[in-house]
Motif scaffolding. Structure first.
Motif, mmCIF file in Angstrom:
data_model
loop_
_atom_site.group_PDB
_atom_site.id
_atom_site.type_symbol
_atom_site.label_atom_id
_atom_site.label_comp_id
_atom_site.label_asym_id
_atom_site.label_seq_id
_atom_site.Cartn_x
_atom_site.Cartn_y
_atom_site.Cartn_z
ATOM 1 N N ALA A 1 0.835 -1.396 -0.067
ATOM 2 C CA ALA A 1 -0.066 0.022 0.120
ATOM 3 C C ALA A 1 0.547 1.374 -0.010
ATOM 4 C CB ALA A 1 -0.868 -0.083 1.185
ATOM 5 N N GLY A 2 2.031 1.103 0.693
ATOM 6 C CA GLY A 2 2.835 2.311 0.686
ATOM 7 C C GLY A 2 3.616 2.466 -0.464
ATOM 8 N N ALA A 3 3.608 1.382 -1.410
ATOM 9 C CA ALA A 3 4.557 1.530 -2.564
ATOM 10 C C ALA A 3 3.445 1.500 -3.958
ATOM 11 C CB ALA A 3 5.449 0.481 -2.652
ATOM 12 N N GLN A 4 2.288 2.266 -3.737
ATOM 13 C CA GLN A 4 1.309 2.032 -4.730
ATOM 14 C C GLN A 4 1.877 2.647 -6.180
ATOM 15 O OE1 GLN A 4 -1.516 0.580 -4.185
ATOM 16 N NE2 GLN A 4 -2.050 0.582 -6.206
ATOM 17 N N SER A 5 2.645 3.800 -6.160
ATOM 18 C CA SER A 5 3.144 4.161 -7.365
ATOM 19 C C SER A 5 4.289 3.294 -8.011
ATOM 20 C CB SER A 5 3.900 5.489 -7.221
ATOM 21 O OG SER A 5 4.170 5.987 -8.444
ATOM 22 N N THR A 6 4.976 2.624 -7.344
ATOM 23 C CA THR A 6 5.706 1.520 -7.861
ATOM 24 C C THR A 6 5.084 0.246 -8.252
ATOM 25 O OG1 THR A 6 7.530 1.915 -6.139
ATOM 26 C CG2 THR A 6 7.568 -0.188 -6.943
ATOM 27 N N ILE A 7 3.878 -0.110 -7.828
ATOM 28 C CA ILE A 7 2.919 -1.186 -8.305
ATOM 29 C C ILE A 7 2.563 -0.842 -9.602
ATOM 30 C CG2 ILE A 7 1.205 -2.718 -7.827
ATOM 31 C CD1 ILE A 7 3.665 -3.287 -6.182
ATOM 32 N N TYR B 1 14.787 -0.373 -16.370
ATOM 33 C CA TYR B 1 14.418 0.892 -15.925
ATOM 34 C C TYR B 1 13.203 0.555 -15.153
ATOM 35 C CZ TYR B 1 17.749 3.429 -18.984
ATOM 36 O OH TYR B 1 18.757 3.889 -19.422
ATOM 37 N N VAL B 2 12.920 1.371 -13.951
ATOM 38 C CA VAL B 2 11.816 1.226 -12.990
ATOM 39 C C VAL B 2 11.413 2.559 -12.698
ATOM 40 C CG1 VAL B 2 11.774 -1.296 -12.800
ATOM 41 C CG2 VAL B 2 12.915 0.492 -11.177
ATOM 42 N N ILE B 3 10.262 2.755 -12.207
ATOM 43 C CA ILE B 3 9.762 3.829 -11.336
ATOM 44 C C ILE B 3 9.508 3.266 -9.912
ATOM 45 C CG2 ILE B 3 8.046 5.706 -10.786
ATOM 46 C CD1 ILE B 3 7.897 6.045 -13.635
ATOM 47 N N GLU C 1 9.073 8.150 -5.271
ATOM 48 C CA GLU C 1 9.286 7.225 -6.185
ATOM 49 C C GLU C 1 10.122 7.993 -7.493
ATOM 50 O OE1 GLU C 1 6.295 5.073 -4.487
ATOM 51 O OE2 GLU C 1 6.311 7.013 -5.016
ATOM 52 N N GLU C 2 11.129 7.400 -8.023
ATOM 53 C CA GLU C 2 11.943 8.092 -9.021
ATOM 54 C C GLU C 2 12.306 6.982 -10.063
ATOM 55 O OE1 GLU C 2 16.128 8.609 -7.638
ATOM 56 O OE2 GLU C 2 15.200 8.583 -5.902
ATOM 57 N N PHE C 3 12.571 7.389 -11.108
ATOM 58 C CA PHE C 3 13.262 6.761 -12.345
ATOM 59 C C PHE C 3 14.557 6.354 -12.256
ATOM 60 C CE2 PHE C 3 14.268 6.206 -16.845
ATOM 61 C CZ PHE C 3 13.249 5.299 -17.348
ATOM 62 N N ILE C 4 14.772 4.895 -12.144
ATOM 63 C CA ILE C 4 15.849 4.445 -11.897
ATOM 64 C C ILE C 4 16.310 3.359 -12.784
ATOM 65 C CG2 ILE C 4 16.212 5.254 -9.550
ATOM 66 C CD1 ILE C 4 15.429 2.535 -8.517
ATOM 67 N N LEU C 5 17.531 2.864 -12.905
ATOM 68 C CA LEU C 5 18.094 1.757 -13.695
ATOM 69 C C LEU C 5 18.817 0.764 -12.695
ATOM 70 C CD1 LEU C 5 18.660 0.540 -16.490
ATOM 71 C CD2 LEU C 5 20.743 1.949 -16.461
ATOM 72 N N ASP D 1 16.640 11.166 -12.085
ATOM 73 C CA ASP D 1 15.778 12.459 -11.988
ATOM 74 C C ASP D 1 16.299 13.588 -11.282
ATOM 75 O OD1 ASP D 1 13.716 10.958 -13.166
ATOM 76 O OD2 ASP D 1 12.478 10.618 -11.137
ATOM 77 N N GLY D 2 16.161 14.655 -11.935
ATOM 78 C CA GLY D 2 16.555 15.999 -11.141
ATOM 79 C C GLY D 2 18.006 16.061 -10.856
ATOM 80 N N GLU D 3 18.120 16.311 -9.686
ATOM 81 C CA GLU D 3 19.416 16.824 -8.988
ATOM 82 C C GLU D 3 20.062 15.499 -8.635
ATOM 83 O OE1 GLU D 3 19.134 19.337 -5.674
ATOM 84 O OE2 GLU D 3 18.491 21.107 -6.917
ATOM 85 N N GLN D 4 19.437 14.235 -8.734
ATOM 86 C CA GLN D 4 19.811 12.951 -8.187
ATOM 87 C C GLN D 4 20.702 12.548 -9.517
ATOM 88 O OE1 GLN D 4 19.953 12.128 -5.121
ATOM 89 N NE2 GLN D 4 18.730 13.875 -4.652
ATOM 90 N N TYR D 5 20.311 12.975 -10.659
ATOM 91 C CA TYR D 5 20.811 12.230 -11.772
ATOM 92 C C TYR D 5 22.308 11.943 -11.745
ATOM 93 C CZ TYR D 5 22.351 11.330 -16.430
ATOM 94 O OH TYR D 5 22.674 10.843 -17.622
#
Length: 902
Positions: free
Chosen positions: A340-346, A686-688, A697-701, A722-726
């Protein structure tokens, strides 16, 4: 009459000469026009001037040195003509001198042409920047090895060739002048002639001595030790031999000059003997003895500091020293609360593998045979305010598939591809096909993904040259039984506003139609280098390029993003990657407009000394990354090609302790998986998702790892985009005392599940091909979720349909028709095995409400709808247990409804 004929002959000769010059200049001229059209003519001229400068410098120096020495030899030998063939043929002095000039010019021309290939190395040398890192042996900046040493090595080889040819040429002239004495075995040289040859020999030996100093630096690339780079034997034996050889050669120089001056040239033999003894004994024998009897019995002790150098420099060269290592902690059971806490990941788990979906796209969206989906890319967009991962593929023109391949069709009408297809990675239609967010011609899109300029003139398969703005309208896209047409409105290509330009391109293409066609006007434009792989390499051939450019929608336009790398094979002590390079940085991202063809080279890594040097050479070419448009910057992703290189190097170089490294105690490997029935190394994916202990959530490899020759998982690496974490790399390590299932072990557990293996066998028996897609490992908090999609495809067809999803976590393996159902099944109590029948009991009184069997059709339908709505609410809340219970209740109602209607 004779005079007129001569004039005509002269005119014809001039025309022929002009035609030959035109043919030679056509390629140069058309390339210049192309660079000018891009606004990059300074790049063209910088490279051309460097090539000309290198050619002239090396040619003139060679001619001057060679010719001056030969003229000195002529003068010291009398400068007279000579008799050849036993005095039967006399060669005048003037003829000999002219022949020497001709030979010098030819050799100088050849030397200059041979040196032209070094133009980029020389520009790097002249504009070099410091790395700020000193090597541990000679205390030289790394920039010396990358920029200076290659040029010094080339100059050394060139000087040796120059001096050897000059020495041989001068000696030949002295012999030629004494031809009569030579036939009587009476060759004599004047003191000046002897001193001249000795001087050339001394210069040759001095360059040889300099070479020993350069070779000593090259020990830092030695492959002879335990690791790449100078080893104990290299430093204590070979380096000693090179230093002594250097002094031995200098002694030979002194003995050579001294022997000539005292008229005892034989004393040179003493120095030569010493040099030979060092070359054979110290360079060849001594290192072997030291390695066998001193190093081998004590290898770890002797090699330990050099192993440390190799680890340190390799990790820096590949950017591994920037990886943040994190302990993942003990694996916990996946819970409904964690899901439930990772709904965007799912919602962004990729169910559509790029390989089967490419075939699916081709079957449902290519629309015409002359369209082609070359590749499928993974990206992310905000749709309805939600961060969603998508797959997309541009629809490119494949002119080789045209039914009528005429010149007009291939070069004037069918000039461009059109639009793209896009779908979310996790949505499926009832037929098992992807839910398309961008589809058809012209493009139909969901809100937020509108495309205002769908034409693709520049792409991955757009190889043929084309002409736009001709008197024939271009084919745009099919619409029912009609073809829609268009006229190009951009500024791409070269304007054909003169007969000279048309003639030049006609010769370039070997196609007279370019010059003769009445369809082309002064407003027409020709587009060349339309393939983006070729296009970027034509402008900046000194960069390496990723094999997977991807398309992005930017303000309604289509823009290609091509990752580019700076690399070198001259980084000291760094382990080479597949023999290609041993230092790499993703310093540049190239944006290529699919309509106009404009290219912008954005510098992403300003700390890289290589890109700093290239910026100094080509200041107009590069643009600071701060100027990337915000919408384009939101789609930059960490390149998969670089990530794979770093992952493979990290398999060994995560071991930073030299003892552990030497023993290879903790060697890793990229995890393996089964795909389409074959075992293969897992590709990064790649996953979000939300990283452990992260808030969003963020876009990672991602890339999982296993121990070498084992299947359990030991770590996974993530690259952020994503963003400054690139560009930040994270390495999550699992506890060594725990068993964490690797992908192949999960695959084995899937095969051992009776319900799954039985269903797969049934599909096979019915003549269907089952394709098991990528097995994804999804970290959720401190748990792991494994997801594998199943596709069904007819044996004679090419339309894969997503029919099942397999999930696993902990000890459970569940297969269901959808990801939601499979996840709900993880938390449903497992079905108990059948028990022995119990003695009959008195039936319990019926409970209220009545069971479904006693209800009518209308009541059953309403009940099923209520359970469906309740299941949707549980799904939105992330209550997977409640979601599964409601689905089961809905299934009972539907079964009862089906029975009631029979």
């Amino acid at each position: 009459m004779v005079k007129v004929q001569r004039i005509l002959m002269l005119i014809i000769a001039i025309l022929i000469l002009l035609f030959l010059l035109f043919m030679m200049a056509a390629g140069f001229y058309t390339d210049l026009l192309w660079f000018q059209g891009l606004g990059l003519s300074t790049v063209f001229w910088t490279a051309l001037k460097a090539k000309i400068g290198v050619f002239l410098a090396f040619s003139l120096v060679f001619v001057a040195f060679f010719l001056i020495n030969l003229l000195i030899a002529r003068r010291l030998s009398g400068g007279q003509g000579v008799f050849l063939l036993v005095n039967r043929y006399y060669v005048p002095a003037r003829t000999i001198n002219l022949a020497l000039v001709g030979v010098a010019l030819v050799l100088g021309l050849l030397n200059g042409l041979g040196a032209v290939g070094q133009w980029d190395s020389i520009l790097l040398f002249l504009n070099q920047r410091s790395f700020g890192i000193l090597d541990p042996i000679f205390s030289q900046d790394v920039g010396f090895y990358v920029f200076a040493l290659p040029v010094y090595g080339f100059v050394r080889s060139w000087l040796l060739e120059l001096l050897l040819v000059t020495l041989l040429g001068s000696a030949a002239l002295y012999v030629l002048a004494q031809l009569a004495s030579w036939r009587e075995f009476k060759l004599w040289l004047t003191r000046k002639a002897t001193l001249h040859l000795a001087s050339l020999g001394a210069l040759f030996l001095l360059v040889v001595a300099w070479g020993y100093k350069l070779i000593a630096f090259e020990l830092l690339y030695s492959p002879e030790g335990v690791t790449f780079g100078a080893s104990y034997t290299d430093i204590h034996a070979r380096l000693l031999a090179f230093n002594l050889s250097f002094w031995a050669v200098l002694l030979c120089v002194a003995l050579l000059i001294g022997g000539v001056l005292v008229r005892k040239p034989w004393i040179l033999a003493a120095g030569g003997a010493l040099w030979l003894a060092i070359a054979v004994g110290l360079t060849g024998v001594y290192p072997t003895i030291m390695q066998q009897f001193e190093v081998k019995p004590n290898e770890l002790i002797k090699e330990k500091p050099y192993i440390e150098y190799n680890i340190e420099f390799t990790r820096h060269a590949y950017g591994l020293d920037g990886i943040q290592e994190i302990d993942f902690g003990s694996i916990s059971d996946l819970t409904p609360e964690a899901l439930a806490g990772a709904q965007s990941t799912i919602e962004n788990i990729r169910l559509w593998d790029y390989r089967p979906i490419k075939d699916t796209y081709a079957q449902i969206q290519e629309i015409r045979t002359y369209y082609e989906f070359v590749d499928v890319d993974v990206d992310r967009y905000y749709v309805d305010g939600t961060y969603r991962q998508v797959t997309l593929s541009p629809r490119e023109m494949a002119t080789e598939q045209l039914q009528s391949r005429t010149w007009v069709n291939e070069h004037l009408q069918f000039t461009h591809g059109y639009g793209l297809v896009m779908s979310p990675v996790n949505e499926v239609t009832p037929d098992g096909l992807p839910e398309l967010w961008i589809r058809d011609l012209p493009p139909h899109t969901v809100p937020g993904l509108e495309i205002t300029r769908p034409e693709i003139y520049y792409g991955e398969e757009t190889d043929p040259y084309v002409f736009v703005n001709s008197t024939i309208e271009e084919f745009d896209y099919p619409s029912g039984d009609q073809n829609m047409t268009t006229t190009y409105q951009g500024h791409g290509g070269v304007l054909l506003d003169s007969p000279v330009k048309r003639a030049a391109f006609a010769y370039r293409f070997g196609d007279a139609s370019v010059f003769l066609s009445e369809y082309l006007t002064s407003e027409s434009r020709v587009m060349i280098y339309r393939n983006i792989h070729q296009r970027v390499r034509r402008v900046a051939p000194f960069l390496l390029y990723d094999s997977d450019p991807y398309l992005v929608i930017v303000d309604g336009r289509l823009v290609w993003v091509q990752d580019a790398y700076t690399a070198t094979d001259a980084y000291p002590y760094s382990e080479p990657y597949q023999g290609r390079f041993n230092y790499i940085r993703n310093s540049v991202k190239v944006a290529i407009d699919a309509y106009h063809g404009d290219m912008t080279f954005y510098v992403m890594d300003r700390e890289d000394p290589l890109i700093q040097t290239y910026e100094a050479i080509f200041p107009v070419l590069f643009t600071p990354w701060e100027e990337i448009p915000e919408e384009l910057g939101a789609h930059l992703r960490y390149p998969e090609g670089l990530f794979m290189i770093q992952a493979q190097m990290n398999n060994t170089y995560h071991m930073q302790d030299p003892t552990v490294f030497y023993n290879k105690e903790d060697l890793w490997a990229v995890a393996h998986e089964m795909y389409a029935g074959n075992e293969q190394a897992m590709e990064p994916y790649y996953v979000i998702m939300r990283l452990p202990d992260s808030q969003e959530e963020e876009f990672i490899l991602i890339q999982p790892f296993t121990p070498a020759n084992k299947q359990n998982m030991v770590a996974w690496m993530a690259a952020r985009s994503d963003g400054e974490q690139y560009g930040k790399l994270l390495l999550y390590k699992f506890p060594k005392q725990e068993l964490v299932y690797g992908p192949l072990q999960i695959e084995a557990r899937i095969d051992q599940e009776p319900a799954i293996s039985g269903q797969l066998s049934l599909w096979h028996q019915r003549g269907s091909q089952v394709i098991r897609g990528n097995l994804l490992v999804i970290p959720i908090d401190h748990s792991l979720l494994y997801v594998e999609p199943l596709y069904i495809q007819a044996e004679t067809g090419r339309l894969p349909e997503l029919k099942r999803v397999i999930v696993s976590s902990g000890d459970r393996v569940i297969m269901a028709e959808s990801l939601e159902q499979a996840l709900a099944g993880l938390f449903r109590a497992p079905t108990a095995p059948p028990e022995e029948p119990a003695p009959p009991e008195e039936p319990a009184p019926p409970e209220e409400p009545a069971p479904p069997e006693t209800r009518g059709i209308h009541e059953l339908a309403l009940s099923a709808m209520e359970h469906y709505e309740q299941a949707r609410q549980y799904l939105q809340q992330g209550d997977w247990s409640g979601y599964g219970s409601e689905l089961e209740a809905m299934q009972r109602d539907l079964e009862a409804l089906a029975a009631a209607t029979e």
